[in-house]
Design a protein around this motif. Structure first.
Motif, short mmCIF file in Angstrom:
data_model
loop_
_atom_site.label_atom_id
_atom_site.label_comp_id
_atom_site.label_asym_id
_atom_site.label_seq_id
_atom_site.Cartn_x
_atom_site.Cartn_y
_atom_site.Cartn_z
N GLY A 105 21.97 48.61 -42.81
CA GLY A 105 20.55 48.74 -43.08
C GLY A 105 19.92 47.46 -43.61
N VAL A 106 20.38 46.30 -43.10
CA VAL A 106 19.77 45.01 -43.46
C VAL A 106 19.49 44.25 -42.16
CG1 VAL A 106 21.01 44.89 -45.67
CG2 VAL A 106 22.01 43.84 -43.64
N SER A 107 18.86 43.09 -42.28
CA SER A 107 18.55 42.30 -41.08
C SER A 107 19.77 41.52 -40.61
CB SER A 107 17.42 41.32 -41.40
OG SER A 107 17.91 40.35 -42.30
N THR A 108 19.76 41.10 -39.34
CA THR A 108 20.87 40.30 -38.83
C THR A 108 20.91 38.95 -39.55
OG1 THR A 108 19.45 39.54 -37.05
CG2 THR A 108 20.97 41.34 -36.54
N ALA A 109 19.75 38.48 -40.01
CA ALA A 109 19.72 37.21 -40.76
C ALA A 109 20.55 37.34 -42.05
CB ALA A 109 18.28 36.83 -41.09
N THR A 110 20.42 38.49 -42.70
CA THR A 110 21.20 38.71 -43.93
C THR A 110 22.70 38.72 -43.62
OG1 THR A 110 19.39 40.02 -44.81
CG2 THR A 110 21.51 40.29 -45.88
N ILE A 111 23.04 39.40 -42.53
CA ILE A 111 24.45 39.45 -42.13
C ILE A 111 24.97 38.02 -41.93
CG2 ILE A 111 26.07 40.23 -40.36
CD1 ILE A 111 24.98 42.62 -41.69
N SER A 112 24.22 37.21 -41.19
CA SER A 112 24.61 35.82 -40.95
C SER A 112 24.84 35.09 -42.26
CB SER A 112 23.51 35.06 -40.19
OG SER A 112 23.53 35.42 -38.86
N ARG A 113 23.88 35.28 -43.17
CA ARG A 113 23.99 34.59 -44.45
C ARG A 113 25.31 34.95 -45.15
NH1 ARG A 113 18.77 36.16 -46.56
NH2 ARG A 113 17.72 35.22 -44.79
N VAL A 114 25.65 36.25 -45.16
CA VAL A 114 26.91 36.68 -45.80
C VAL A 114 28.11 36.04 -45.11
CG1 VAL A 114 28.42 38.64 -46.29
CG2 VAL A 114 25.95 38.85 -46.63
N LEU A 115 28.10 36.13 -43.76
CA LEU A 115 29.28 35.66 -43.02
C LEU A 115 29.47 34.16 -43.16
CD1 LEU A 115 29.15 37.80 -39.75
CD2 LEU A 115 30.42 38.20 -41.85
N ASN A 116 28.36 33.43 -43.37
CA ASN A 116 28.47 31.98 -43.52
C ASN A 116 28.57 31.55 -44.98
OD1 ASN A 116 28.45 31.28 -40.70
ND2 ASN A 116 26.34 32.07 -40.71
N GLY A 117 28.64 32.56 -45.87
CA GLY A 117 28.85 32.24 -47.29
C GLY A 117 27.64 31.57 -47.95
N ARG A 118 26.41 31.80 -47.37
CA ARG A 118 25.23 31.16 -47.95
C ARG A 118 24.61 32.00 -49.07
NH1 ARG A 118 21.68 30.65 -43.60
NH2 ARG A 118 23.20 30.64 -41.92
N ASP A 119 23.77 31.39 -49.86
CA ASP A 119 23.14 32.08 -50.99
C ASP A 119 22.00 32.98 -50.52
OD1 ASP A 119 24.83 30.92 -52.72
OD2 ASP A 119 23.46 29.30 -53.34
#
Lengths: 339, 339
Positions: free
Chosen positions: B13-27
């Motif tokens: 239930g989040v955006s794909t941008a958020t998923i990317s951020r998590v997977l790339n270890g970004r803040d």
């Protein structure tokens, strides 16, 4: 140590001189006597002299979903015993509701230079799961043995319970008792053993009773007591007189569902579990179930692992199927006469 | 991976941008969302990106007698889960009838540079056993936690079920039901929990009913189904109307002994087990038993181990006693009226 030597000699029934010879690693003692002395030493709680100890040839991971279900605990116990007898150190890795995943354990095992991994009902059993984790281990030349799951995408060693044969035996038993409306309380079909049970069930019902809507009497839920209770409640309401369950824990839940409805087992409802363990003979009523060949499967997994470690070409890519057996106890009986 | 990302985003239930951020270890992602994404990733069977994986801080051995008895399997499961959450790698070492001893496992663990060992019901529980093996580990500065056993000769960390409290609770229950002739089917008293149960039993019977020969109604055997059956047969013949058993498996054997003699439980004979696990609620009759605080004991063992590894001084030489609880089910009832 003088008294201890004398005690030990008395216990084993040999002279203290023989005991000395064994402890000092000298010749002139038969293999059998040597073993007896060392076993008595262990049993009396003494440490073996260092030089008589075995030394480990490497770590082997055993990844299991949990140890709460007797089936997984038995697999872990048999496999670790067999590994240790080959001087390999078993690392049992039970995944955990609180968040230690199969991949976490793979990382830990690699961090510690494990030389092989045996997976029991892991992601390899999940048809929707990515086979990449296993392919990577294989390309790193790490032997893996996969129990109770199969994917052609992985060239590992597969060992499985023959769930189709088990399902057939269970259904044949219920049919011979006169049941026609038989329900299946199954686990999620994304898991290969569950899919095989599902397909075999529909096929065999069709072969026996002719074409019909047998899917209607299949309920899918978790492989737990609670899942079994939920699935069984629905199947009983739909008029089933017998239930085949995807695990013994599901069958425990089905018993609860029957009790809630005031049904007596096996008079009003027959029940068959799947897996078996010592305790299933003691539950109320003693559970008719399909016993997986845990010991034979565990031993085969270790033989294959040992061969693979020695570089002996083996059965990679094949699936060895082990036939389970029907254990008839008190939870199955003749079909009730109903309207 | 595009579809996978979208699936995952939909699932959490989040955006794909958020998923990317998590997977790339970004803040820019809350801890909570990050955890949710990683858990969904695990649940969907994908591998976590390498950088997001945890790395092990060392091996800890968990030495158990076996995994067949649900108590030991539960201890192993709880302890290994708690260790893994501290980034420690659990190595569960089940001893084995076929000959892998506690000392074999100690050697294997040392060969693999384990940084601590947790022993469950090992030789430390055996009063006749040599404490040297534990003293050596301690002098090598290896932290050891010892569960369900105690010896003042070892300055390790001890965690025990309060067997005396459990025995009292069980006996008080039977006495309140009117039983006077109560038997104890116990394991070998060279094991500390068994000795404590034995002594507390004699003491409490004496305190309640006055001086008498209460040893007469104590039978010692193996802590197995077969041992329970043998001990119970003798105690029933001697006229006991209630039995307190040293383990649930002994209680299963006692049920068999009662059935053989045509006795009904609890009408003719009341029975209490010791340990408890899920399945004991399903046996025939559902077993009244003493439940060990397995989870709390396991967590304490891991806390102590983690402190010891960090060099924080802790409770060495002390024994932490965990109170068990009486779980009343269907195997205990009012004493029968007899001649």
């Amino acid at each position: 140590m003088v008294t201890k030597l004398a005690d030990l000699a008395h216990q084993v029934g040999v002279s203290t001189a023989t005991i000395s010879r064994v402890l000092n690693g000298r010749d002139g003692v038969s293999e059998e006597t040597r073993d007896k002395v060392l076993q008595a030493l262990d049993a009396m709680g003494y440490e073996r002299p260092y030089r008589l100890k075995k030394h480990s040839r490497g770590l082997i991971g055993i990844v299991v979903p949990n140890l709460e279900q007797p089936l997984f605990a038995l697999f872990a116990q048999f496999i670790s015993g067999a590994l240790a007898r080959h001087d390999l150190t078993p690392i049992i890795c039970p995944q955990d509701a609180a968040g230690v995943s199969e991949d976490d354990y793979i990382d830990m095992l690699l961090d510690h230079h494990a030389c092989g991994i045996i997976f029991i009902a892991g992601h390899h059993a999940d048809q929707t799961s990515d086979p990449l984790r296993y392919q990577r281990l294989l390309s790193a030349a790490l032997p893996i043995v996969l129990i109770n799951g199969f994917t052609p995408a992985v060239n590992g060693y597969f060992i499985s319970d023959d769930t189709e044969a088990g399902t057939e035996a269970a259904l044949a038993h219920l049919i011979s008792l006169g049941h026609r409306r038989i329900g299946l309380a199954n686990g999620p079909v994304k898991f290969i053993p569950m899919a095989r049970r599902h397909d075999r069930f529909v096929q065999m019902m069709t072969d026996t009773f002719g074409p019909g809507d047998y899917e209607r009497d299949i309920e899918t839920s978790l492989l737990t007591v609670e899942g079994g209770q939920a699935a069984a409640t629905q199947l009983i309401d739909r008029g089933c007189t017998a239930l085949l369950c995807g695990s013994d824990f599901m069958a425990l839940g089905a018993i609860q569902a029957a009790l809630r409805k005031g049904l007596s087992i096996p008079r009003d409802l027959s029940l068959i579990g799947y897996d078996d363990s010592v305790v299933m003979g003691f539950i109320q009523p003693a559970l008719t179930t399909i016993r997986q060949s845990t010991l034979a499967m565990g031993q085969a997994a270790v033989s294959i692992m040992v061969s693979a470690l020695s570089g002996i070409p083996s059965t990679a890519g094949q699936e060895l199927l082990f036939r389970p057996e029907l254990v008839v106890r008190m939870s199955t009986g003749r079909a009730p006469r109903r309207g």
